[in-house]
Design an enzyme around this catalytic site. Structure first.
Site, PDB file in Angstrom:
ATOM      1  NE  ARG A 113      -3.632   0.629   1.928  1.00 13.30           N
ATOM      2  CZ  ARG A 113      -5.139   0.764   2.566  1.00 13.30           C
ATOM      3  NH1 ARG A 113      -5.283   1.736   3.448  1.00 13.30           N
ATOM      4  NH2 ARG A 113      -5.986   0.236   1.737  1.00 13.30           N
ATOM      5  CG  HIS A 140      -8.408   0.281  -2.792  1.00 12.89           C
ATOM      6  ND1 HIS A 140      -7.603  -0.909  -2.510  1.00 12.89           N
ATOM      7  CD2 HIS A 140      -9.210   0.882  -1.850  1.00 12.89           C
ATOM      8  CE1 HIS A 140      -7.806  -0.654  -1.275  1.00 12.89           C
ATOM      9  NE2 HIS A 140      -8.654  -0.170  -0.809  1.00 12.89           N
ATOM     10  CD  GLN A 143     -12.936  -1.391  -0.655  1.00 11.86           C
ATOM     11  OE1 GLN A 143     -11.957  -1.553   0.224  1.00 11.86           O
ATOM     12  NE2 GLN A 143     -14.230  -1.888  -0.524  1.00 11.86           N
ATOM     13  CG  ASP A 236     -13.387   6.733  -0.853  1.00  9.22           C
ATOM     14  OD1 ASP A 236     -13.330   6.506   0.364  1.00  9.22           O
ATOM     15  OD2 ASP A 236     -12.478   6.459  -1.871  1.00  9.22           O
ATOM     16  CB  CYS A 280     -13.997   1.626   0.465  1.00 10.65           C
ATOM     17  SG  CYS A 280     -13.503   3.303   0.243  1.00 10.65           S
ATOM     18  NE  ARG A 319     -10.893  -4.949   0.884  1.00  8.51           N
ATOM     19  CZ  ARG A 319      -9.724  -4.041   1.095  1.00  8.51           C
ATOM     20  NH1 ARG A 319     -10.299  -2.769   1.998  1.00  8.51           N
ATOM     21  NH2 ARG A 319      -8.675  -4.081   0.557  1.00  8.51           N
TER      22      ARG A 319
HETATM   23  N1   CP Z   1     -10.970   0.021   2.370  1.00  8.58           N
HETATM   24  C1   CP Z   1      -9.681  -0.019   3.007  1.00  8.58           C
HETATM   25  O1   CP Z   1      -8.946   0.021   1.906  1.00  8.58           O
HETATM   26  O2   CP Z   1      -9.664   0.277   4.353  1.00  8.58           O
HETATM   27  P1   CP Z   1      -8.493   0.493   4.992  1.00  8.58           P
HETATM   28  O3   CP Z   1      -7.811   1.880   4.595  1.00  8.58           O
HETATM   29  O4   CP Z   1      -8.482   0.460   6.408  1.00  8.58           O
HETATM   30  O5   CP Z   1      -7.272  -0.578   4.524  1.00  8.58           O
HETATM   31  N1  NVA Z   2      -9.716   6.777  -1.625  1.00  9.38           N
HETATM   32  C1  NVA Z   2      -9.314   6.554  -0.471  1.00  9.38           C
HETATM   33  C2  NVA Z   2      -9.606   5.241   0.100  1.00  9.38           C
HETATM   34  C3  NVA Z   2      -9.288   4.684   1.287  1.00  9.38           C
HETATM   35  C4  NVA Z   2      -9.688   3.328   1.500  1.00  9.38           C
HETATM   36  C5  NVA Z   2      -8.033   6.982   0.054  1.00  9.38           C
HETATM   37  O1  NVA Z   2      -7.016   6.629  -0.760  1.00  9.38           O
HETATM   38  O2  NVA Z   2      -7.780   7.348   0.882  1.00  9.38           O
END
Ligand code: CP
Ligand code: NVA
Length: 332
Positions: A113, A140, A143, A236, A280, A319
């Protein structure tokens, strides 16, 4: 699920565009099987990731992606090592290319990540082991598998439904959902302010898939008309990780795009029980978090978030099953 036929063994999963339509569908089927397998306790006898070592490199915060990877791998007999930005030389004292080559000699796979998509692509290229994208600024993908599993569990199908994404229409989640919908035959409308529209390049790529699968990809700047006929309302956060300086600007743009009961009614499907709400997560839905208190950001009203048609915690659980499916598809 015939893992050979799925064709992802030894491969990375970095964005949905790299997968065939059949592979996206296949991932949902595999996750369904793994979910049933966990519920029956069968995974303890016949672990699919026995003694596999998985590194988690997380440059940004995470609750779901981190925990789903750890629990998913442990369920199937593997081992995980969590490494945050401070634990590694990665990209600072050592190039991504060199770190990748070292990690590839020790681990069986990497969940990543971070910020740039380029980093996760380089990590996959130089490590020589499967890498899974657990979120970058651009995509992502993990997700979307969980979202589709949740939708399929609720409606029994993906094809023929309509999803409306409402909010920052060009963020990592919106872009991934758009490509995902085009691959499974689900209509998709990106309901966003003009300033936060998806790029023409992305729309062109999604339209290619939509043509193949008989669905429509649209953009609407009208938060009332845009959601008409949508079975899935998805939102989101208004400000993604790494963009925190933009809170004031985004609030001004996105307040009319808050998902609230009026918007749910505007789908025209509430009374027939044909609409669900997804997010998400993490979400701002009340004033209970430090950031929402400070900024006033609230992309979804609390009554929608807590409504019976809100499936956000089924989605969060999924997830686990879908991230496990990604790792199993590449390694088992
Ligand atoms: N939805 C998601 O990716 O959650 P986290 O940021 O907690 O991993
Ligand atoms: N769009 C958000 C998603 C988090 C799971 C971000 O990138 O922070």
């Amino acid at each position: 699920m015939d893992l050979k036929k799925l064709g992802l063994h030894g491969k990375s999963i970095l964005k949905l565009l790299d997968l065939t339509d059949e592979q996206v569908q296949g991932m949902i089927e595999l996750a369904e099987e793994l979910k049933a397998r966990k519920k029956s306790g069968a995974n303890l006898k016949d672990a699919l990731l026995y003694r596999k070592n998985i590194a988690l490199i997380f440059q940004k915060s995470s609750t779901r992606t981190h925990c789903a990877t750890v629990c998913g791998v442990h369920d199937e007999g593997g081992y995980t090592e969590y490494l945050n930005a401070h634990d590694l030389h990665f990209g600072k004292k050592e190039s991504v290319k060199d770190s990748a080559r070292v990690l590839g000699r020790m681990f069986d796979g990497i969940m990543f990540r971070g910020y740039s998509q380029r980093t996760v692509e380089d990590l996959a290229k130089y490590s020589g082991i499967p890498v899974w994208n657990g979120l970058t600024d651009e995509w992502h993908p993990s997700q979307v598998f969980a979202d589709f599993l949740t939708i399929k569990e609720h409606f029994g199908t993906l094809k023929g439904l309509k999803m409306a994404f409402i909010g920052d229409g060009r963020n990592n989640v919106a872009s991934s959902l758009m490509i995902g919908c085009s691959k499974v035959g689900m209509d998709f409308v990106d309901v966003c302010p003009q300033e936060l529209s998806p790029s023409q390049e992305l729309l062109d790529m999604a339209n290619e898939g939509a043509k193949r699968n008989g669905c429509k990809i649209e953009v609407s700047h009208d938060p009332i008309k845009g959601v008409e006929g949508a079975n899935i309302l998805y939102t989101d956060v208004w400000v993604s990780m790494g963009e925190e300086a933009l809170f004031n600007e985004r609030l001004a743009l996105l307040k009319p795009f808050q998902v609230n009961m009026d918007m749910v009614k505007n789908t025209g499907l509430l009374e027939q029980n044909k609409v669900i709400f997804l997010h998400c997560l993490p979400a701002f839905h009340d004033n209970n978090t430090e950031v929402s208190k400070e900024t006033g950001a609230m992309e979804v009203s609390d009554d929608v978030f807590e409504a019976p048609f809100s499936k956000v915690f089924d989605e969060a659980e999924n997830r686990l099953h879908t991230i496990k499916a990604m790792i199993v598809a590449s390694l088992a």
